[in-house]
Motif scaffolding. Structure first.
Motif, PDB file in Angstrom:
ATOM      1  N   LEU A 166       0.857  -1.183   0.000  1.00 10.40           N
ATOM      2  CA  LEU A 166       0.000   0.000   0.000  1.00 10.40           C
ATOM      3  C   LEU A 166       0.894   1.234   0.000  1.00 10.40           C
ATOM      4  O   LEU A 166       1.790   1.356   0.840  1.00 10.40           O
ATOM      5  N   CYS A 167       0.651   2.149  -0.937  1.00  9.04           N
ATOM      6  CA  CYS A 167       1.530   3.306  -1.092  1.00  9.04           C
ATOM      7  C   CYS A 167       0.734   4.568  -1.397  1.00  9.04           C
ATOM      8  O   CYS A 167      -0.392   4.517  -1.909  1.00  9.04           O
ATOM      9  N   ALA A 168       1.371   5.699  -1.112  1.00  3.62           N
ATOM     10  CA  ALA A 168       0.850   7.004  -1.527  1.00  3.62           C
ATOM     11  C   ALA A 168       2.022   7.973  -1.605  1.00  3.62           C
ATOM     12  O   ALA A 168       3.084   7.752  -0.994  1.00  3.62           O
ATOM     13  N   ALA A 169       1.830   9.043  -2.360  1.00  7.07           N
ATOM     14  CA  ALA A 169       2.873  10.059  -2.510  1.00  7.07           C
ATOM     15  C   ALA A 169       2.897  10.979  -1.289  1.00  7.07           C
ATOM     16  O   ALA A 169       1.862  11.206  -0.653  1.00  7.07           O
ATOM     17  N   PRO A 170       4.068  11.532  -0.942  1.00  8.34           N
ATOM     18  CA  PRO A 170       4.147  12.486   0.165  1.00  8.34           C
ATOM     19  C   PRO A 170       3.171  13.650   0.020  1.00  8.34           C
ATOM     20  O   PRO A 170       2.609  14.116   1.018  1.00  8.34           O
ATOM     21  N   ALA A 171       2.923  14.101  -1.208  1.00  5.50           N
ATOM     22  CA  ALA A 171       2.008  15.233  -1.417  1.00  5.50           C
ATOM     23  C   ALA A 171       0.584  14.859  -1.009  1.00  5.50           C
ATOM     24  O   ALA A 171      -0.127  15.672  -0.400  1.00  5.50           O
ATOM     25  N   TYR A 172       0.155  13.643  -1.352  1.00  4.60           N
ATOM     26  CA  TYR A 172      -1.182  13.203  -0.954  1.00  4.60           C
ATOM     27  C   TYR A 172      -1.282  13.081   0.566  1.00  4.60           C
ATOM     28  O   TYR A 172      -2.275  13.503   1.180  1.00  4.60           O
ATOM     29  N   LEU A 173      -0.270  12.508   1.189  1.00  2.00           N
ATOM     30  CA  LEU A 173      -0.283  12.321   2.637  1.00  2.00           C
ATOM     31  C   LEU A 173      -0.258  13.651   3.376  1.00  2.00           C
ATOM     32  O   LEU A 173      -0.843  13.779   4.455  1.00  2.00           O
ATOM     33  N   ALA A 174       0.393  14.651   2.796  1.00  2.00           N
ATOM     34  CA  ALA A 174       0.420  15.978   3.426  1.00  2.00           C
ATOM     35  C   ALA A 174      -0.970  16.600   3.444  1.00  2.00           C
ATOM     36  O   ALA A 174      -1.325  17.332   4.381  1.00  2.00           O
ATOM     37  N   ARG A 175      -1.787  16.295   2.446  1.00  2.00           N
ATOM     38  CA  ARG A 175      -3.137  16.866   2.365  1.00  2.00           C
ATOM     39  C   ARG A 175      -4.155  16.055   3.171  1.00  2.00           C
ATOM     40  O   ARG A 175      -5.077  16.620   3.761  1.00  2.00           O
ATOM     41  N   ASP A 226      -0.057   0.822 -15.110  1.00  2.00           N
ATOM     42  CA  ASP A 226       0.974   1.851 -15.065  1.00  2.00           C
ATOM     43  C   ASP A 226       0.356   3.234 -14.866  1.00  2.00           C
ATOM     44  O   ASP A 226       0.915   4.091 -14.172  1.00  2.00           O
ATOM     45  N   VAL A 227      -0.811   3.465 -15.450  1.00  2.00           N
ATOM     46  CA  VAL A 227      -1.504   4.743 -15.267  1.00  2.00           C
ATOM     47  C   VAL A 227      -1.863   4.935 -13.799  1.00  2.00           C
ATOM     48  O   VAL A 227      -1.705   6.034 -13.238  1.00  2.00           O
ATOM     49  N   THR A 228      -2.314   3.868 -13.151  1.00  2.00           N
ATOM     50  CA  THR A 228      -2.673   3.947 -11.736  1.00  2.00           C
ATOM     51  C   THR A 228      -1.463   4.322 -10.885  1.00  2.00           C
ATOM     52  O   THR A 228      -1.562   5.143  -9.964  1.00  2.00           O
ATOM     53  N   ARG A 229      -0.323   3.729 -11.173  1.00  2.00           N
ATOM     54  CA  ARG A 229       0.900   4.078 -10.440  1.00  2.00           C
ATOM     55  C   ARG A 229       1.276   5.539 -10.666  1.00  2.00           C
ATOM     56  O   ARG A 229       1.673   6.255  -9.727  1.00  2.00           O
ATOM     57  N   ALA A 234       1.660  11.179  -8.704  1.00  2.00           N
ATOM     58  CA  ALA A 234       1.213  12.566  -8.855  1.00  2.00           C
ATOM     59  C   ALA A 234       0.408  13.062  -7.661  1.00  2.00           C
ATOM     60  O   ALA A 234      -0.062  14.202  -7.655  1.00  2.00           O
ATOM     61  N   GLY A 235       0.209  12.203  -6.649  1.00  2.00           N
ATOM     62  CA  GLY A 235      -0.473  12.633  -5.438  1.00  2.00           C
ATOM     63  C   GLY A 235      -1.985  12.577  -5.502  1.00  2.00           C
ATOM     64  O   GLY A 235      -2.661  13.269  -4.740  1.00  2.00           O
ATOM     65  N   GLN A 236      -2.535  11.705  -6.376  1.00  2.00           N
ATOM     66  CA  GLN A 236      -3.979  11.664  -6.554  1.00  2.00           C
ATOM     67  C   GLN A 236      -4.685  10.691  -5.611  1.00  2.00           C
ATOM     68  O   GLN A 236      -5.904  10.696  -5.522  1.00  2.00           O
ATOM     69  N   GLY A 237      -3.939   9.815  -4.914  1.00  2.00           N
ATOM     70  CA  GLY A 237      -4.607   8.876  -4.022  1.00  2.00           C
ATOM     71  C   GLY A 237      -3.684   7.769  -3.557  1.00  2.00           C
ATOM     72  O   GLY A 237      -2.457   7.845  -3.707  1.00  2.00           O
ATOM     73  N   ASP A 249      10.105   3.658  -7.002  1.00  2.00           N
ATOM     74  CA  ASP A 249       9.431   4.873  -6.537  1.00  2.00           C
ATOM     75  C   ASP A 249       9.607   5.047  -5.029  1.00  2.00           C
ATOM     76  O   ASP A 249       9.795   6.166  -4.545  1.00  2.00           O
ATOM     77  N   VAL A 250       9.542   3.951  -4.291  1.00  2.00           N
ATOM     78  CA  VAL A 250       9.729   4.022  -2.837  1.00  2.00           C
ATOM     79  C   VAL A 250      11.168   4.413  -2.511  1.00  2.00           C
ATOM     80  O   VAL A 250      11.426   5.274  -1.658  1.00  2.00           O
ATOM     81  N   ARG A 251      12.118   3.805  -3.200  1.00  2.00           N
ATOM     82  CA  ARG A 251      13.527   4.115  -2.945  1.00  2.00           C
ATOM     83  C   ARG A 251      13.854   5.585  -3.244  1.00  2.00           C
ATOM     84  O   ARG A 251      14.615   6.224  -2.522  1.00  2.00           O
ATOM     85  N   GLU A 252      13.248   6.126  -4.294  1.00  2.00           N
ATOM     86  CA  GLU A 252      13.513   7.511  -4.685  1.00  2.00           C
ATOM     87  C   GLU A 252      12.632   8.512  -3.950  1.00  2.00           C
ATOM     88  O   GLU A 252      12.751   9.720  -4.171  1.00  2.00           O
ATOM     89  N   GLY A 253      11.731   8.037  -3.078  1.00  2.00           N
ATOM     90  CA  GLY A 253      10.904   8.940  -2.287  1.00  2.00           C
ATOM     91  C   GLY A 253       9.661   9.444  -2.984  1.00  2.00           C
ATOM     92  O   GLY A 253       8.952  10.296  -2.438  1.00  2.00           O
ATOM     93  N   ARG A 254       9.373   8.935  -4.176  1.00  2.00           N
ATOM     94  CA  ARG A 254       8.168   9.373  -4.888  1.00  2.00           C
ATOM     95  C   ARG A 254       6.911   8.782  -4.260  1.00  2.00           C
ATOM     96  O   ARG A 254       5.836   9.361  -4.343  1.00  2.00           O
ATOM     97  N   LEU A 255       7.045   7.600  -3.643  1.00  2.00           N
ATOM     98  CA  LEU A 255       5.943   6.954  -2.940  1.00  2.00           C
ATOM     99  C   LEU A 255       6.424   6.530  -1.555  1.00  2.00           C
ATOM    100  O   LEU A 255       7.616   6.287  -1.344  1.00  2.00           O
ATOM    101  N   GLN A 256       5.482   6.426  -0.629  1.00  2.00           N
ATOM    102  CA  GLN A 256       5.776   6.007   0.735  1.00  2.00           C
ATOM    103  C   GLN A 256       4.903   4.801   1.080  1.00  2.00           C
ATOM    104  O   GLN A 256       3.692   4.810   0.830  1.00  2.00           O
ATOM    105  N   VAL A 257       5.511   3.760   1.644  1.00  2.00           N
ATOM    106  CA  VAL A 257       4.765   2.564   2.042  1.00  2.00           C
ATOM    107  C   VAL A 257       3.918   2.887   3.272  1.00  2.00           C
ATOM    108  O   VAL A 257       4.393   3.499   4.229  1.00  2.00           O
ATOM    109  N   LEU A 258       2.648   2.462   3.249  1.00  4.04           N
ATOM    110  CA  LEU A 258       1.708   2.703   4.341  1.00  4.04           C
ATOM    111  C   LEU A 258       1.386   1.396   5.060  1.00  4.04           C
ATOM    112  O   LEU A 258       1.460   0.313   4.467  1.00  4.04           O
ATOM    113  N   LEU A 259       1.001   1.502   6.313  1.00  8.48           N
ATOM    114  CA  LEU A 259       0.612   0.347   7.133  1.00  8.48           C
ATOM    115  C   LEU A 259       1.619  -0.802   7.000  1.00  8.48           C
ATOM    116  O   LEU A 259       1.261  -1.927   6.627  1.00  8.48           O
TER     117      LEU A 259
END
Length: 304
Positions: A166-175, A226-229, A234-237, A249-259
Motif C-alpha cells: 500500500l503506497c501514496a505520494a508524500p504530497a497526498y499524505l500531506a493533504r 501503469d496509469v494507476t501508479r 502525482a499525489g492523486q490517491g 518509486d519508494v527508494r527515490e521517495g516518490r511513494l511512501q509505504v503505508l501500514l
C-alpha cells in the motif's frame, strides 16, 4: 514433404491476420504467398484459413495446427543457432509479453542490460495488462503475476515471494494524512485498475494470523496499471501495487509505504509458456537474469 517457407507463411498470416501482410514480411508476392498456403492445405488435406474478400480467420483445424507449426519453426531455428556456433548460443527472436507497469518501469532497463550481454538476441516486447493467449498470439513466453489458471501452461517462478504493498505520494499524505488502520482506507481515495477483466477493488491484508479483506473506492479507474501508479506518484490517491512495480518509486521517495505492519497479498511473478519445448537456452538465461534482478528489489521489501 512440408516446406519450411510454407510453414513460415502460414504462421505469419495467422499472426498478422492478412495474407498480403505476411507476404510483405517474408518479401514474396501475394501470388506466391497464396500458392504456398494452398500447397500446405493440400498436403495436410485440411482447410487452415477461412478466407473471404474482406476477412481471414483461422479454422478450428488451423488453430490446432498453428501450435505445431510454431514449435516446428522454433525447433529449426534452435538447430540453426547450434550449428552457427555462436559464443553463447543465443541469437534470433525472443517474443515476450509482460504487464504494462512492470514492463515500462522495471523490465525495460533490465532487458537493455540483458541484450547488451547477448547482442545477437532480438527482442519483441508486448506490454498489456490483459492475459496474452500463448497459443494464438505471436508470443514465446509471458511474465505474469500469479500462477496461471490454465494447468496446461508451463509456469516457472521468477519472484515467488513478491507481494502487493500500500503506497501514496508524500504530497497526498500531506493533504489527507496517512491511514492508521486498514479500515481507514474507506476514507481515502483509492486508485484502481482492471485485473482479469474486473476492477481490482477488494484489497487483502494480513498481520500475523489476522486477515482483512476490504472493498475500497476511489474517483479513478484505469485498464492500464501503469496509469494507476502514475496517478499515485502525482499525489492523486492511495495505490495497492506489486512491490516490483513500485520499489524504485519508494527508494527515490516518490511513494511512501503505508501500514507496514500489514502485509499485502502474495503476488508471485512467473515466466509462462505454452510448451516445455519453448524453454530454450535464451529463455532459461533470461529467467535466471530476471530472478537475480527481482531478488535485489525484494531484499528491500517492507515485509523483510
Amino acid at each position: 514433404m512440408l516446406r519450411f517457407d510454407d510453414l513460415q507463411l502460414f504462421v505469419r498470416t495467422a499472426e498478422t491476420g492478412s495474407l498480403s501482410a505476411a507476404a510483405r514480411l517474408l518479401n514474396v508476392s501475394p501470388a506466391v504467398a497464396s500458392a504456398a498456403l494452398k500447397r500446405l492445405e493440400q498436403q495436410l488435406q485440411v482447410r487452415l484459413l477461412a478466407r473471404s474478400t474482406r476477412s481471414l480467420r483461422l479454422t478450428p483445424e488451423g488453430e490446432l495446427y498453428l501450435v505445431h507449426a510454431r514449435l516446428a519453426l522454433q525447433s529449426l531455428e534452435e538447430g540453426r543457432q547450434q550449428l552457427a556456433g555462436s559464443q553463447d548460443g543465443i541469437r534470433g527472436m525472443l517474443q515476450l509479453s509482460a504487464p504494462s507497469d512492470l514492463g515500462r518501469n522495471t523490465l525495460l532497463p533490465w532487458l537493455d542490460a540483458f541484450q547488451a550481454e547477448h547482442p545477437q538476441l532480438h527482442l519483441r516486447l508486448l506490454l498489456a495488462d490483459r492475459v496474452a493467449d500463448l497459443f494464438r498470439e505471436p508470443v514465446d513466453i509471458a511474465l505474469r503475476y500469479g500462477a496461471p489458471e490454465d494447468s496446461s501452461l508451463v509456469a516457472l517462478p521468477v519472484a515467488p515471494d513478491n507481494r502487493r504493498v500500500l503506497c501514496a505520494a508524500p504530497a497526498y499524505l500531506a493533504r489527507h494524512g496517512a491511514p492508521q488502520s486498514v479500515d481507514d482506507l474507506r476514507q481515502h481515495n483509492c486508485l484502481l485498475y482492471m485485473l482479469h477483466g474486473r476492477v481490482h477493488d477488494r484489497w487483502r491484508f494480513q498481520s500475523g494470523k489476522r486477515e482483512m479483506l476490504l472493498t475500497v473506492a476511489g474517483n479513478r479507474v484505469s485498464d492500464d496499471a501503469d496509469v494507476t501508479r502514475r496517478w499515485a506518484v502525482a499525489g492523486q490517491g492511495v495505490v495497492y501495487k506489486s512491490w516490483l512495480d513500485v520499489a524504485d518509486d519508494v527508494r527515490e521517495g516518490r511513494l511512501q509505504v503505508l501500514l507496514p505492519d500489514w502485509q499485502g497479498e502474495p503476488t508471485p511473478l512467473y515466466l509462462v509458456c505454452a510448451h516445455r519445448a519453448q524453454l530454450s537456452k535464451a529463455v532459461h538465461l533470461l529467467r535466471e537474469f530476471l530472478q537475480r534482478r527481482c531478488q535485489r528489489l525484494l531484499e528491500a521489501a517492507p515485509w523483510r
